[in-house]
Design a protein around this motif. Sequence first.
Motif, PDB file in Angstrom:
ATOM      1  N   THR A   1      32.380  54.275  35.486  1.00  0.00           N
ATOM      2  CA  THR A   1      32.725  54.280  36.683  1.00  0.00           C
ATOM      3  C   THR A   1      32.646  52.739  37.162  1.00  0.00           C
ATOM      4  O   THR A   1      33.875  52.065  37.517  1.00  0.00           O
ATOM      5  N   VAL A   2      31.677  51.868  36.846  1.00  0.00           N
ATOM      6  CA  VAL A   2      31.667  50.641  37.236  1.00  0.00           C
ATOM      7  C   VAL A   2      32.263  49.717  36.201  1.00  0.00           C
ATOM      8  O   VAL A   2      33.175  48.890  36.837  1.00  0.00           O
ATOM      9  N   LEU A   3      32.341  49.978  34.944  1.00  0.00           N
ATOM     10  CA  LEU A   3      33.286  49.263  34.071  1.00  0.00           C
ATOM     11  C   LEU A   3      34.778  49.485  34.526  1.00  0.00           C
ATOM     12  O   LEU A   3      35.357  48.321  34.257  1.00  0.00           O
ATOM     13  N   THR A   4      35.160  50.784  34.941  1.00  0.00           N
ATOM     14  CA  THR A   4      36.482  50.801  35.306  1.00  0.00           C
ATOM     15  C   THR A   4      36.790  49.893  36.330  1.00  0.00           C
ATOM     16  O   THR A   4      37.632  49.417  36.611  1.00  0.00           O
ATOM     17  N   LEU A   5      35.737  50.092  37.609  1.00  0.00           N
ATOM     18  CA  LEU A   5      36.061  49.212  38.812  1.00  0.00           C
ATOM     19  C   LEU A   5      36.114  47.803  38.438  1.00  0.00           C
ATOM     20  O   LEU A   5      37.268  47.108  38.845  1.00  0.00           O
ATOM     21  N   MET A   6      35.337  47.298  37.844  1.00  0.00           N
ATOM     22  CA  MET A   6      35.222  45.732  37.182  1.00  0.00           C
ATOM     23  C   MET A   6      36.487  45.462  36.369  1.00  0.00           C
ATOM     24  O   MET A   6      36.976  44.276  36.762  1.00  0.00           O
ATOM     25  N   ASN A   7      37.176  46.250  35.552  1.00  0.00           N
ATOM     26  CA  ASN A   7      37.961  46.044  34.880  1.00  0.00           C
ATOM     27  C   ASN A   7      39.371  45.877  35.777  1.00  0.00           C
ATOM     28  O   ASN A   7      40.187  44.855  35.725  1.00  0.00           O
ATOM     29  N   LYS A   8      39.365  46.546  36.773  1.00  0.00           N
ATOM     30  CA  LYS A   8      40.417  46.660  37.735  1.00  0.00           C
ATOM     31  C   LYS A   8      40.372  45.172  38.531  1.00  0.00           C
ATOM     32  O   LYS A   8      41.376  44.639  39.168  1.00  0.00           O
ATOM     33  N   MET A   9      39.064  44.735  38.897  1.00  0.00           N
ATOM     34  CA  MET A   9      39.003  43.658  39.598  1.00  0.00           C
ATOM     35  C   MET A   9      39.166  42.472  38.769  1.00  0.00           C
ATOM     36  O   MET A   9      39.605  41.378  39.433  1.00  0.00           O
ATOM     37  N   SER A  10      38.987  42.284  37.574  1.00  0.00           N
ATOM     38  CA  SER A  10      39.336  41.221  36.726  1.00  0.00           C
ATOM     39  C   SER A  10      40.942  41.301  36.611  1.00  0.00           C
ATOM     40  O   SER A  10      41.457  39.935  36.542  1.00  0.00           O
ATOM     41  N   TYR A  11      41.588  42.211  36.793  1.00  0.00           N
ATOM     42  CA  TYR A  11      42.967  42.091  36.854  1.00  0.00           C
ATOM     43  C   TYR A  11      43.675  41.584  38.044  1.00  0.00           C
ATOM     44  O   TYR A  11      44.418  40.722  38.213  1.00  0.00           O
ATOM     45  N   GLN A  12      42.717  41.994  39.210  1.00  0.00           N
ATOM     46  CA  GLN A  12      43.108  41.525  40.488  1.00  0.00           C
ATOM     47  C   GLN A  12      42.681  39.884  40.572  1.00  0.00           C
ATOM     48  O   GLN A  12      43.578  39.238  41.196  1.00  0.00           O
ATOM     49  N   CYS A  13      41.893  39.479  40.037  1.00  0.00           N
ATOM     50  CA  CYS A  13      41.161  38.383  40.004  1.00  0.00           C
ATOM     51  C   CYS A  13      42.378  37.416  39.433  1.00  0.00           C
ATOM     52  O   CYS A  13      42.917  36.221  39.766  1.00  0.00           O
ATOM     53  N   ASN A  14      42.913  37.993  38.079  1.00  0.00           N
ATOM     54  CA  ASN A  14      44.289  36.865  37.441  1.00  0.00           C
ATOM     55  C   ASN A  14      45.259  37.086  38.513  1.00  0.00           C
ATOM     56  O   ASN A  14      46.050  35.845  38.676  1.00  0.00           O
ATOM     57  N   LEU A  15      45.459  38.095  39.221  1.00  0.00           N
ATOM     58  CA  LEU A  15      46.848  37.928  40.328  1.00  0.00           C
ATOM     59  C   LEU A  15      46.543  37.027  41.481  1.00  0.00           C
ATOM     60  O   LEU A  15      47.262  36.237  41.850  1.00  0.00           O
ATOM     61  N   THR A  16      45.103  37.082  41.835  1.00  0.00           N
ATOM     62  CA  THR A  16      44.687  36.055  42.909  1.00  0.00           C
ATOM     63  C   THR A  16      45.023  34.483  42.278  1.00  0.00           C
ATOM     64  O   THR A  16      45.373  33.691  43.126  1.00  0.00           O
ATOM     65  N   LEU A  17      44.282  34.140  41.113  1.00  0.00           N
ATOM     66  CA  LEU A  17      44.518  32.861  40.828  1.00  0.00           C
ATOM     67  C   LEU A  17      45.770  32.500  40.489  1.00  0.00           C
ATOM     68  O   LEU A  17      46.205  31.152  40.206  1.00  0.00           O
ATOM     69  N   HIS A  18      46.919  33.324  40.372  1.00  0.00           N
ATOM     70  CA  HIS A  18      48.260  32.834  40.284  1.00  0.00           C
ATOM     71  C   HIS A  18      48.891  32.627  41.602  1.00  0.00           C
ATOM     72  O   HIS A  18      50.012  32.240  41.571  1.00  0.00           O
ATOM     73  N   GLN A  19      48.002  32.692  42.648  1.00  0.00           N
ATOM     74  CA  GLN A  19      48.631  32.509  43.916  1.00  0.00           C
ATOM     75  C   GLN A  19      48.514  31.143  44.062  1.00  0.00           C
ATOM     76  O   GLN A  19      47.841  30.461  44.823  1.00  0.00           O
ATOM     77  N   SER A  20      49.537  30.299  43.470  1.00  0.00           N
ATOM     78  CA  SER A  20      49.510  29.031  43.310  1.00  0.00           C
ATOM     79  C   SER A  20      49.683  28.269  44.465  1.00  0.00           C
ATOM     80  O   SER A  20      49.162  27.195  44.768  1.00  0.00           O
ATOM     81  N   GLU A  21      50.577  28.739  45.405  1.00  0.00           N
ATOM     82  CA  GLU A  21      50.872  28.037  46.640  1.00  0.00           C
ATOM     83  C   GLU A  21      49.642  27.976  47.747  1.00  0.00           C
ATOM     84  O   GLU A  21      49.513  26.905  48.222  1.00  0.00           O
ATOM     85  N   ILE A  22      49.031  29.134  47.843  1.00  0.00           N
ATOM     86  CA  ILE A  22      47.819  29.188  48.416  1.00  0.00           C
ATOM     87  C   ILE A  22      46.728  28.379  47.856  1.00  0.00           C
ATOM     88  O   ILE A  22      46.029  27.614  48.683  1.00  0.00           O
ATOM     89  N   MET A  23      46.492  28.423  46.609  1.00  0.00           N
ATOM     90  CA  MET A  23      45.494  27.907  45.907  1.00  0.00           C
ATOM     91  C   MET A  23      45.558  26.297  46.185  1.00  0.00           C
ATOM     92  O   MET A  23      44.528  25.643  46.342  1.00  0.00           O
ATOM     93  N   ASN A  24      46.741  25.955  46.117  1.00  0.00           N
ATOM     94  CA  ASN A  24      47.104  24.250  46.216  1.00  0.00           C
ATOM     95  C   ASN A  24      46.786  23.863  47.645  1.00  0.00           C
ATOM     96  O   ASN A  24      46.189  22.936  48.004  1.00  0.00           O
ATOM     97  N   PHE A  25      47.174  25.002  48.554  1.00  0.00           N
ATOM     98  CA  PHE A  25      46.817  24.634  49.958  1.00  0.00           C
ATOM     99  C   PHE A  25      45.337  24.515  50.311  1.00  0.00           C
ATOM    100  O   PHE A  25      45.247  23.695  50.953  1.00  0.00           O
ATOM    101  N   LEU A  26      44.818  25.573  49.464  1.00  0.00           N
ATOM    102  CA  LEU A  26      43.222  25.472  49.832  1.00  0.00           C
ATOM    103  C   LEU A  26      42.459  24.094  49.248  1.00  0.00           C
ATOM    104  O   LEU A  26      41.729  23.628  50.029  1.00  0.00           O
ATOM    105  N   LYS A  27      42.901  23.803  48.227  1.00  0.00           N
ATOM    106  CA  LYS A  27      42.743  22.617  47.638  1.00  0.00           C
ATOM    107  C   LYS A  27      42.904  21.284  48.252  1.00  0.00           C
ATOM    108  O   LYS A  27      42.004  20.380  48.619  1.00  0.00           O
ATOM    109  N   GLU A  28      43.995  21.276  48.903  1.00  0.00           N
ATOM    110  CA  GLU A  28      44.346  20.090  49.591  1.00  0.00           C
ATOM    111  C   GLU A  28      43.777  20.007  50.916  1.00  0.00           C
ATOM    112  O   GLU A  28      43.463  18.883  51.718  1.00  0.00           O
ATOM    113  N   GLU A  29      43.186  20.897  51.551  1.00  0.00           N
ATOM    114  CA  GLU A  29      42.514  21.062  52.737  1.00  0.00           C
ATOM    115  C   GLU A  29      40.785  20.211  52.686  1.00  0.00           C
ATOM    116  O   GLU A  29      40.416  19.936  53.550  1.00  0.00           O
ATOM    117  N   HIS A  30      40.203  20.057  51.256  1.00  0.00           N
ATOM    118  CA  HIS A  30      39.312  19.269  51.059  1.00  0.00           C
ATOM    119  C   HIS A  30      38.076  19.963  51.750  1.00  0.00           C
ATOM    120  O   HIS A  30      37.347  19.493  52.676  1.00  0.00           O
TER     121      HIS A  30
END
Length: 395
Positions: A71-100
């Motif tokens: 159950t824990v491995l299943t949950l973490m596997n979903k979270m890793s996929y979610q993480c990939n989607l999160t890091l692909h949010q380039s517009e927001i990631m660039n905004f956060l980086k520019e905020e310094h």
Amino acid sequence: MDEISRTLQNNGHEVRMFLQYSNQMPPGYKQPTSPYPVTTFSLDEKFLQEFMDTLLKIQKAFLQGRSEMWTVLTLMNKMSYQCNLTLHQSEIMNFLKEEHYDIAVVDAFDPCTMLVCEKLGLPFVAFFPTFMANAYRVGIPSPLSYIPLFQTQLTDQMDFFGRLKNMLVFLASLVFQTKMDSLFDGVIEQHFPAESRPTIANLHLKAELWLYNVDFTLEFPRPLLPHVQYIGGLLAKPVKPLSQELEDFISESGDTGFIVVTLGSMLSSLPLVEFLKEMNGGFAKIQQKVIWRYQKSSWPQEVEISPNVKIMDWVPQNDLLGHPKLRLFVTHGGMNGLMEAVYHGVPVLGIPLFGDQIENMVRVKAKQMGTFILPDQLKTDNFASTIRHIIENKW
């Protein structure tokens, strides 16, 4: 995380929360106005539904007495996929980086939050939502002779066989943790250049500070170092007046008092008719009034609610726990609710359902704050008798 953000904002810092948007808030809950800006993002709706379905399957397995590590491995596997989607949010990631920003405060249960900080080049403070289940990962001495590990259900008073169990669990956890970390390898390879790829293990050691949502009133004694602080009890506050509806219901209880029941969000959407029948039947056998947080629209029609029970979509839990007529708190054993019970001096009956909750309740029992019943062992008679035992005895 909202309480942490408010505290920082109110003490002169400029705060922005980076939050995944979700429609999963419980019915009746009203989100308070934030004194700080919030940047939200949403993920693919199909994935979000799959994620929720996975959580429901995991929760149902726990309620049926099955707690396999898959159950824990299943949950973490979903979270890793979610993480990939999160890091692909380039517009927001660039905004956060520019905020310094100067520093980030992250919910470290999800390793992705640390990867986001690494991607942004930000130092970070790690907040862990429960007791020190990851102590050895953050460099804290954890002598196995008296520091019980996660999922052992041991206390700090171990005999030879308890220590043997603790050692075997530790060795197994090293293998299991390596497997869990490897679930994020693909995400790291995709979003970080080969010459500067972090590891989840190193990121745990990279935090400037570790904050744990626990307190020594519940946690067992253990060695600590300066980069670790306990901040349990963030949500426990002095009580506010209750609504007239609740006061009228409580007043009907007379000197016998009332009980508050909140089992998190897990039981509002699962087909657990037999389980609900046992709980409801147990409440019918006691004298106290019962205020039960349960989604009304999900209550099975074939179960007639006991006359002394009031079902509500949402309850002011902290304010109810501080009421002078409260006699018992029936809870799933989440850390925030337990810390509120500590704050108000309330005895606890736990029905642990998932994750850290059974370990939390082991600590409650060891500290003589109450006891717990595993979901698959809960029956009408033993539930009612346990309630009476706690209320009638001085803990």
